[in-house]
Enzyme design. Structure first.
Site, PDB file in Angstrom:
ATOM      1  N   GLU A   1      -4.144   2.217  -7.327  1.00  0.00           N
ATOM      2  CA  GLU A   1      -4.379   3.087  -6.490  1.00  0.00           C
ATOM      3  C   GLU A   1      -3.893   4.476  -6.769  1.00  0.00           C
ATOM      4  O   GLU A   1      -2.699   4.676  -6.342  1.00  0.00           O
ATOM      5  CB  GLU A   1      -4.149   2.762  -5.112  1.00  0.00           C
ATOM      6  CG  GLU A   1      -4.822   1.882  -4.661  1.00  0.00           C
ATOM      7  CD  GLU A   1      -5.306   1.732  -3.204  1.00  0.00           C
ATOM      8  OE1 GLU A   1      -6.586   1.711  -2.721  1.00  0.00           O
ATOM      9  OE2 GLU A   1      -4.606   1.847  -2.255  1.00  0.00           O
TER      10      GLU A   1
ATOM     11  N   HIS B   1       1.077  -1.204   0.149  1.00  0.00           N
ATOM     12  CA  HIS B   1       0.133  -0.053   0.009  1.00  0.00           C
ATOM     13  C   HIS B   1       0.940   1.143   0.000  1.00  0.00           C
ATOM     14  O   HIS B   1       2.007   1.195   0.579  1.00  0.00           O
ATOM     15  CB  HIS B   1      -0.931  -0.147   1.192  1.00  0.00           C
ATOM     16  CG  HIS B   1      -1.977   1.151   1.142  1.00  0.00           C
ATOM     17  ND1 HIS B   1      -1.571   2.411   1.386  1.00  0.00           N
ATOM     18  CD2 HIS B   1      -3.438   0.929   0.754  1.00  0.00           C
ATOM     19  CE1 HIS B   1      -2.970   2.978   1.283  1.00  0.00           C
ATOM     20  NE2 HIS B   1      -3.674   2.220   0.833  1.00  0.00           N
TER      21      HIS B   1
HETATM   22  P1  PGA Z   1      -9.776   5.777   0.732  1.00  0.00           P
HETATM   23  O1  PGA Z   1      -8.596   5.098   0.874  1.00  0.00           O
HETATM   24  O2  PGA Z   1     -10.950   4.897   0.394  1.00  0.00           O
HETATM   25  O3  PGA Z   1     -10.044   6.260   2.133  1.00  0.00           O
HETATM   26  O4  PGA Z   1      -9.579   6.822  -0.408  1.00  0.00           O
HETATM   27  C1  PGA Z   1      -8.154   4.154  -0.048  1.00  0.00           C
HETATM   28  C2  PGA Z   1      -7.023   3.084   0.104  1.00  0.00           C
HETATM   29  O5  PGA Z   1      -6.177   3.657   0.875  1.00  0.00           O
HETATM   30  O6  PGA Z   1      -7.069   2.009  -0.054  1.00  0.00           O
END
Ligand code: PGA
Length: 229
Positions: free
Chosen positions: A154, A94
């Protein structure tokens, strides 16, 4: 099959977790072989979800695991220990792990191997600028190529900002990612109960990684329902 992965990050204390489970259980998502829900609470709260995951199609995920096996690694949580807690998925690489804990692609690769060795499916996070390198490394390593992985695209600017990427633009990048892998690819970044359906309508997007919005069980239910709209 679409995936819906809820990442609680380091949110929700004991009382809030208890309430979340109570609320979610009142209205479990109908068993649906087109949807795999994965809940990723903090390590400390994994055990609280054992009943939930043994009575439904909902699965349990972790937010990270140790680079190392079981042994003398103070403060770490091994893949084997997670497997004993019924963890079937793990979020790896992540952007917050990369940013705050200095994880690099090689460390993510080692963690992917650890997960696979314990039969835990890795959900590997990719960002817009580096996805090719990130996937190439996994594709070129015999222990991880051709294994069952999931990727999550992401874009950094969409994480936790309330400003998701445009669904068509996300679908476009995910198509490019899919030229490099046969694995499912999810989208994550400011997904909520109002916009989830717009992403799920894009057939190339195999599911969603949701953090902030998943902290309310009722929102997660609404996101599950948007699959049918
Ligand atoms: P969020 O975060 O849904 O709060 O934008 C997504 C993530 O960090 O996977």
């Amino acid at each position: 099959m679409k995936y819906l992965v809820a990442n609680f990050k380091a949110n929700l204390g004991e009382n809030e977790i208890n309430q979340w489970i109570e609320e979610f259980t009142k209205e479990k998502p109908a068993d649906n072989d087109q949807l795999q829900v994965v809940i990723c609470p903090s390590f400390l709260h994994l055990f609280k979800f054992k009943n939930l995951v043994s009575n439904s199609q909902v699965k349990l995920g972790a937010q990270d695991l140790s680079l190392y096996p079981q042994g003398a690694y103070t403060g770490e949580i091994s893949a084997q220990a997670l497997k004993e807690q019924k963890v079937e998925f793990v979020i790896l690489g992540h952007s917050e792990r990369r940013r705050y804990f200095k994880e690099n692609n090689e460390m993510v690769l080692e963690k992917v191997k650890r997960a696979l060795n314990s039969s835990i499916t890795p959900i590997v996070c990719l960002d817009k600028d580096n996805f090719k390198q990130q996937i190439d490394l996994l594709n070129q390593t015999p222990a991880t190529s051709n294994q069952q992985l999931i990727y999550a695209y992401e874009p950094l600017e969409a994480i936790g900002t309330g400003e998701p990427e445009n669904p068509a633009a996300a679908a476009n990048i995910i198509s490019q990612i899919k030229n490099l892998t046969k694995s499912p690819v999810l989208y994550g970044g400011s997904v909520d109960e109002n916009n989830a359906g717009l992403f799920l309508k894009q057939t190339v997007i195999d599911g969603l990684l949701v953090a902030t919005a998943s902290l309310k069980a009722s929102n997660l239910h609404k996101i599950c329902q948007s699959l049918h709209e």
